[in-house]
Motif scaffolding. Structure first.
Motif, short mmCIF file in Angstrom:
data_model
loop_
_atom_site.label_atom_id
_atom_site.label_comp_id
_atom_site.label_asym_id
_atom_site.label_seq_id
_atom_site.Cartn_x
_atom_site.Cartn_y
_atom_site.Cartn_z
N GLU A 1 14.87 18.13 -27.28
CA GLU A 1 14.07 17.08 -26.64
C GLU A 1 13.21 17.67 -25.53
O GLU A 1 13.69 18.42 -24.68
N LYS A 2 11.94 17.31 -25.54
CA LYS A 2 11.01 17.69 -24.49
C LYS A 2 10.45 16.40 -23.91
O LYS A 2 9.84 15.60 -24.62
N LEU A 3 10.68 16.20 -22.64
CA LEU A 3 10.31 14.93 -22.01
C LEU A 3 9.56 15.20 -20.72
O LEU A 3 9.95 16.08 -19.93
N VAL A 4 8.51 14.43 -20.48
CA VAL A 4 7.76 14.51 -19.24
C VAL A 4 7.39 13.10 -18.81
O VAL A 4 7.00 12.27 -19.63
N THR A 5 7.58 12.80 -17.55
CA THR A 5 7.14 11.54 -16.96
C THR A 5 6.35 11.84 -15.70
O THR A 5 6.57 12.86 -15.04
N ALA A 6 5.43 10.97 -15.36
CA ALA A 6 4.65 11.14 -14.14
C ALA A 6 4.15 9.78 -13.69
O ALA A 6 3.87 8.89 -14.50
N GLY A 7 4.06 9.61 -12.38
CA GLY A 7 3.52 8.38 -11.81
C GLY A 7 2.92 8.65 -10.45
O GLY A 7 3.41 9.51 -9.70
N ILE A 8 1.87 7.93 -10.13
CA ILE A 8 1.20 8.13 -8.85
C ILE A 8 0.70 6.79 -8.33
O ILE A 8 0.23 5.94 -9.09
N ASN A 9 0.86 6.57 -7.04
CA ASN A 9 0.28 5.43 -6.34
C ASN A 9 -0.81 5.95 -5.41
O ASN A 9 -0.60 6.97 -4.73
N PHE A 10 -1.92 5.28 -5.37
CA PHE A 10 -2.95 5.68 -4.40
C PHE A 10 -3.73 4.44 -3.96
O PHE A 10 -3.78 3.42 -4.67
N GLY A 11 -4.26 4.55 -2.78
CA GLY A 11 -5.00 3.44 -2.20
C GLY A 11 -6.49 3.62 -2.33
O GLY A 11 -7.01 4.74 -2.26
N VAL A 12 -7.17 2.52 -2.48
CA VAL A 12 -8.64 2.49 -2.49
C VAL A 12 -9.07 1.55 -1.38
O VAL A 12 -8.91 0.33 -1.49
N GLY A 13 -9.56 2.11 -0.30
CA GLY A 13 -9.88 1.29 0.85
C GLY A 13 -8.62 0.84 1.56
O GLY A 13 -7.56 1.47 1.48
N GLU A 14 -8.71 -0.29 2.23
CA GLU A 14 -7.59 -0.78 3.02
C GLU A 14 -6.66 -1.69 2.27
O GLU A 14 -5.51 -1.88 2.68
N ASN A 15 -7.10 -2.25 1.13
CA ASN A 15 -6.31 -3.30 0.50
C ASN A 15 -6.06 -3.12 -1.00
O ASN A 15 -5.31 -3.90 -1.58
N ILE A 16 -6.66 -2.14 -1.62
CA ILE A 16 -6.48 -1.95 -3.05
C ILE A 16 -5.46 -0.84 -3.30
O ILE A 16 -5.62 0.28 -2.81
N ALA A 17 -4.42 -1.18 -4.05
CA ALA A 17 -3.39 -0.21 -4.43
C ALA A 17 -3.40 -0.05 -5.95
O ALA A 17 -3.50 -1.04 -6.69
N MET B 1 0.84 -1.19 0.00
CA MET B 1 0.00 0.00 0.00
C MET B 1 0.88 1.25 0.00
O MET B 1 2.00 1.23 0.52
N PRO B 2 0.42 2.34 -0.61
CA PRO B 2 1.22 3.58 -0.62
C PRO B 2 1.55 4.03 0.80
O PRO B 2 0.76 3.88 1.73
N ALA B 3 2.75 4.63 0.93
CA ALA B 3 3.21 5.05 2.24
C ALA B 3 2.51 6.31 2.73
O ALA B 3 2.45 6.57 3.92
N GLY B 4 2.02 7.11 1.80
CA GLY B 4 1.36 8.35 2.19
C GLY B 4 2.25 9.54 1.95
O GLY B 4 3.44 9.52 2.22
N GLY B 5 1.68 10.61 1.45
CA GLY B 5 2.45 11.81 1.17
C GLY B 5 1.59 13.02 1.46
O GLY B 5 1.09 13.20 2.57
N VAL B 6 1.40 13.87 0.44
CA VAL B 6 0.55 15.03 0.61
C VAL B 6 -0.87 14.60 0.97
O VAL B 6 -1.53 15.16 1.84
N LEU B 7 -1.35 13.57 0.31
CA LEU B 7 -2.64 12.98 0.62
C LEU B 7 -2.42 11.63 1.27
O LEU B 7 -1.46 10.93 0.97
N GLN B 8 -3.29 11.27 2.16
CA GLN B 8 -3.14 9.99 2.84
C GLN B 8 -3.24 8.85 1.83
O GLN B 8 -4.08 8.85 0.95
N LYS B 9 -2.36 7.88 1.96
CA LYS B 9 -2.28 6.72 1.08
C LYS B 9 -2.05 7.13 -0.37
O LYS B 9 -2.57 6.53 -1.30
N THR B 10 -1.26 8.15 -0.58
CA THR B 10 -0.93 8.60 -1.93
C THR B 10 0.52 9.02 -1.98
O THR B 10 1.01 9.69 -1.07
N ASP B 11 1.23 8.60 -3.01
CA ASP B 11 2.56 9.12 -3.28
C ASP B 11 2.80 9.09 -4.78
O ASP B 11 2.15 8.35 -5.52
N GLY B 12 3.70 9.92 -5.23
CA GLY B 12 3.96 10.01 -6.66
C GLY B 12 5.18 10.84 -6.97
O GLY B 12 5.85 11.36 -6.08
N GLU B 13 5.47 10.94 -8.25
CA GLU B 13 6.62 11.71 -8.71
C GLU B 13 6.35 12.17 -10.15
O GLU B 13 5.51 11.62 -10.85
#
Length: 909
Positions: free
Chosen positions: A188-204, A165-177
């Motif tokens: 070259e123009k490059l962009v990357t993004a990723g986010i982890n978030f939780g849904v309930g207690e067990n869904i990531a 499960m996500p460790a938590g960041g700005v939002l609870q159970k959410t982290d990203g970069e």
């Protein structure tokens, strides 16, 4: 074969077991379990974290974000690793002089299913800029993934399927970069993004993506039809989108992901004229009627006596002053590749399912890969008037060749710790990969008997139904790795057995039609049909390895490794037949290749101290049946190649020494070198040489068979005579009286055999071996926010080049104005008049490359804003604007990027 119901059942077991809670089990058990499994982190290629050797390498995400988006260039700063670059769109790693199928590339511990091992212009479908890390694994653990990667296994690790499960960041159970990057040289123009978030207690949930756009990059100098300051065809575009979902419980997780990748990138340095003509296969008169349909069934007997290729359509011959042999059309795009791949992954881990097992791990992957190669400079349909007359300046291009691959890879692994001294993993892997490559300009198959007849009429000898005949490569593997500890000595042993089969679907209709045409009374033949062997290629491979680690002190570790590796030839090496636009060559497989074997040795030492760190490794590989792409002919930079095999030896050294001036500043000296030798090929045996006949006039037609060589069976005076001793005999047509009256006429003197024509093919350097390099690096932390680095390296010239010795069989040339079968014309225009019937050697020498210096500097600024970590970075590469030519590239005359500056912003929350 793994069936769908079995896969579903396994997934169900994982899902139910992961959902089950473990309230009745003591917490201490889970604590011990977590400690045990720290060494087998999900997706890692390092099964045992505490047993790394000096040559094992992990490239962190912090480093990757400053490096190239293509895998080979991203890893080229590591010891023993070089890149096989292809413009700005693709690059593959060259590890200890090995690349392609000898370097297994993984994504999260399972195969990357693409066609990158077939050619360096095919992008590796694994994204380093979305990765958490890239691991380079050597020694015994490599056998968990491949029987043939003695140089190392590359594992690209990302978080597309969350295992926690996500460790938590700005939002609870959410982290990203996220990351933004711009390069001044290629825009070259490059962009990357990723986010982890939780849904309930067990869904990531994990969502990530990448977008990259770059123009053709600038170079100090590129010699085309004129000198250019940029590389045509080095532009690229990439788009990646991935989503993954997991159910995470106390005893493990089960999850799935989907990824879509699209790439469009140019093919630089190509030679247009390589699409016109080659003379390699000569099947007329052999009775092998099936070769025009399935040219991969050719044997050595079908090779032309004088294989060669040449340009047409008024192109210049490739040369130093014009390496591509064709003017660059600046009015339209260079040839390019359009690639699309869809990948589906299912992965699950079940911790401590039963007593004696630490973990069960399941991985399932399905990928559907497609790319076509477009060339707007080619008129696609000469029979279409509108198409033939269209303005190529506005031509958007259409596919000239298509590559496809669909594959399924499944792995089931069991981790165990039976005693405090012993632990290990064993498992089973099954995969099937269906691939093909075909040209669109020529039919990919005969659609009818009429199409076949037309192909014959249009010169069937140049017809290529497929570049790579459709094939299904199936393999089943069993593997295991065990580790035992005895004080400060650690022993590791591994083994892998692989059974492989490559069936091909043949058309009975086409074969029968070709046979009927062969028997056509309108085309009489003196030769008996020879029917093909259509059985599938089947091989078994067994590899084993052992590693000894000796912790001499708590700061010194000595490692010794030995492995016996066996490699089964790939479909590309067996079956590819035809042009290869990207590498400016015609390439031919060899269905008679046998299993490659090698014995490999490595010694390494590593030290970690307060003031000094160092590590060094030496390695040696001794090959039997080493498979390599032999250069048959080189015309400028246009090649004709065929896969061959012989003995080989690959060896080298690599190491680095770091001095810590203080906790904030360190200086490192590093370097590596590799050498490669391939053994002599079997000599080519030609005709027998004889003395000339004292009775026959050597200028007569009968006498020509004896001109400094020949075949006695072709001499009309000896047709009814034995060609073996005695060398003196009586003419049976003479009576006793004739013998008595004219003994000189009735006594026949047979020519004595002097020798057999033989052409030696000596040992030489291995092809495309990287040059040595030596470098210096400084890393400094100026304060808690600012850091900087500088790296200078010298890459030496490479003059140890691969030289092929090709035997050109003797041939006669018909004088002008004569027909070959005209008895009144004397065919005396020999290729080599001094020895007309002897084979002649042709030396094909690989390009040498000059050395160069590479200077790179970087500055980083790290800070935090409202619980968001961010980093501003500035990188200046190739500050000296050196001309960089890569020897281990198939296009060593294509320059790499000149001076460039990259500005980046990375945020993490």
């Amino acid at each position: 074969m793994i069936k769908k119901p079995l896969v579903c059942a396994i997934c169900s077991v994982f899902a139910m077991s992961a959902m089950a809670q473990t309230e009745d089990e003591p917490n201490v058990v889970l604590d011990v379990l977590v400690a045990t499994l720290q060494d087998t982190q999900s997706n890692s290629g390092f099964v045992f974290k505490d047993s790394k050797k000096a040559s094992d390498t992990t490239v962190s995400k912090a480093k990757l974000k400053h490096r190239s988006a293509t895998l080979g260039n991203a890893l080229s700063d590591e010891l023993g690793v070089h890149s096989n670059p292809f413009g700005g769109g693709a690059s593959a790693p060259v590890i200890r002089g090995q690349d392609g199928v000898r370097v297994k590339i993984l994504q999260n511990g399972t195969d990357v299913i693409d066609v990158s091992s077939m050619s360096p212009d095919h992008v590796v479908a694994a994204d380093t800029l979305l990765a958490e890390r890239v691991e380079l694994v050597r020694g015994a653990p490599t056998l968990l993934y491949s029987t043939a990667s003695m140089a190392g296994v590359v594992n690209v690790v990302d978080g597309r399927i969350p295992s926690a499960m996500p460790a938590g960041g700005v939002l609870q159970k959410t982290d990203g970069e996220a990351m933004l990057r711009y390069n001044t040289n290629s825009d070259e123009k490059l962009v990357t993004a990723g986010i982890n978030f939780g849904v309930g207690e067990n869904i990531a949930v994990r969502v990530e993506g990448l977008s990259r756009r770059a123009n053709e990059y600038e170079v100090p100098h590129f010699q085309a039809d004129k000198v250019l300051d940029y590389l045509p065809g080095s532009d690229n575009k990439s788009t990646v989108a991935t989503v993954g979902v997991s159910y995470v419980a106390d005893k493990g997780f089960v999850g799935a992901s989907y990824s879509r990748r699209e790439d469009k990138y140019g093919i630089p340095g190509h030679i247009h004229c390589n699409s016109n003509q080659e003379h390699f296969i000569r099947w007329y008169g052999s009775g092998r009627y099936y070769i025009p349909i399935y040219p991969h069934l050719m044997t050595d007997e079908d090779i032309n006596d004088n294989p060669h290729t040449h340009c047409q359509h008024n192109h210049d011959e490739p040369s130093i002053n014009n390496p591509t042999g064709v003017p660059i059309n600046h009015e339209h795009d260079s040839p390019w590749i359009d690639m699309k791949t869809d990948r589906y992954d299912v992965r699950g881990e079940l911790n401590y399912p039963i007593k004696g097992l630490d973990k069960i791990k399941l991985s399932l992957t399905y990928a559907d890969y497609y790319h076509d190669e477009k060339d707007p400079g080619n008129v696609q349909d000469p029979n279409n008037k509108k198409s033939a007359e269209r303005d190529t300046t506005v031509d958007k291009g259409s596919a000239s060749s298509i590559f496809t691959k669909k594959g399924i890879n499944s792995r089931l692994e069991f981790y165990h710790t039976p005693t405090s001294r012993l632990r290990g993993v064993f498992g089973v892997q099954y995969q099937t990969q269906k691939s093909s490559a075909g040209e669109v300009l020529l039919p990919s198959h005969f659609e009818s008997g009429a199409a076949y007849d037309k192909a014959l009429h249009d010169n069937i000898n140049q017809y290529r139904p497929y570049l790579l005949v459709p094939n299904t490569n199936k393999s089943l593997s069993f593997f295991g790795l065990e580790q035992a500890k005895f004080g400060n000595i650690t022993l590791e042993a591994a083994a892998r057995y692989e059974k492989q089969k490559t069936p091909i679907e043949y058309s009975d209709y086409l074969l029968q039609h070709a046979l009927n045409h062969f028997k056509d009374p309108a085309r009489p033949s003196l030769y008996v049909p020879q029917h093909p062997d259509l059985s599938p290629y089947k091989q078994n491979a067994f590899s084993y390895a052992t590693t000894v680690l000796w912790d001499m002190t708590n700061k010194h570790r000595l490692s010794l490794s030995y492995s016996h590796n066996e490699r089964i030839p790939s479909p590309m090496e067996l079956y590819y037949q035809g042009r290869h636009l990207a590498t400016s060559s015609f390439e031919h497989g060899n269905k008679n290749l046998t299993k490659e074997k090698s014995n490999n040795y490595e010694i390494g030492i590593a030290h970690t101290g307060n003031k000094f760190d160092y590590k060094a490794s030496g390695y040696y590989s001794d090959f039997d049946n080493y498979i390599f792409n032999e250069n048959i002919e080189k015309e400028g930079n246009l090649y004709l190649r065929r896969y061959n095999q012989t003995t080989a030896k690959i060896y080298g050294l690599e190491g680095e020494l770091t001095y810590h001036l203080n906790p904030n500043h360190s200086f490192t000296l590093f370097g590596d070198m590799v050498r490669g030798k391939i053994g002599a090929l079997k000599p080519v045996i030609g005709k027998n040489f004889y003395d000339k006949d004292p009775i026959l006039d050597e200028d007569s037609i009968d006498g020509e068979c004896l001109l400094r060589g020949g075949d006695l069976s072709k001499c009309v005076s000896f047709l009814n005579q034995p060609v073996a001793p005695p060398t003196v005999a009586l003419d049976p047509s003479c009576s006793k009286e004739d013998i008595k009256d004219a003994p000189d006429i009735c006594v026949l003197v047979y020519p004595a055999k002097l020798s057999t024509d033989m052409l030696e093919r000596p040992a030489t350097n291995a092809p495309r071996i990287p040059p040595s390099r030596l470098g210096f690096r400084w890393q400094g932390y100026l304060n808690d926010k600012w850091s900087a680095n500088l790296e200078f390296s010298h890459i030496f010239s490479q003059k140890r080049v691969f030289t092929s010795t090709i035997a050109i069989k003797p041939e006669l040339r018909t004088p002008a104005g004569c027909q070959r079968d005209d008895d009144e014309c004397e065919i005396k225009d020999y290729v080599n008049p001094d020895n007309p019937l002897a084979m002649q050697p042709r030396l094909v020498v690989e390009n040498k490359t000059a050395g160069y210096n590479l200077l790179n500097v970087g500055v980083d600024y790290d800070n935090m804003w409202k619980n968001v970590d961010y980093t501003l970075s500035l990188r200046a590469n190739n500050l000296l604007n050196e001309k960089i030519y890569i020897h281990n590239s198939f296009l060593p005359y294509v320059p790499q990027m000149g001076r460039n500056v990259t500005l980046g912003l990375t945020v993490k929350f």
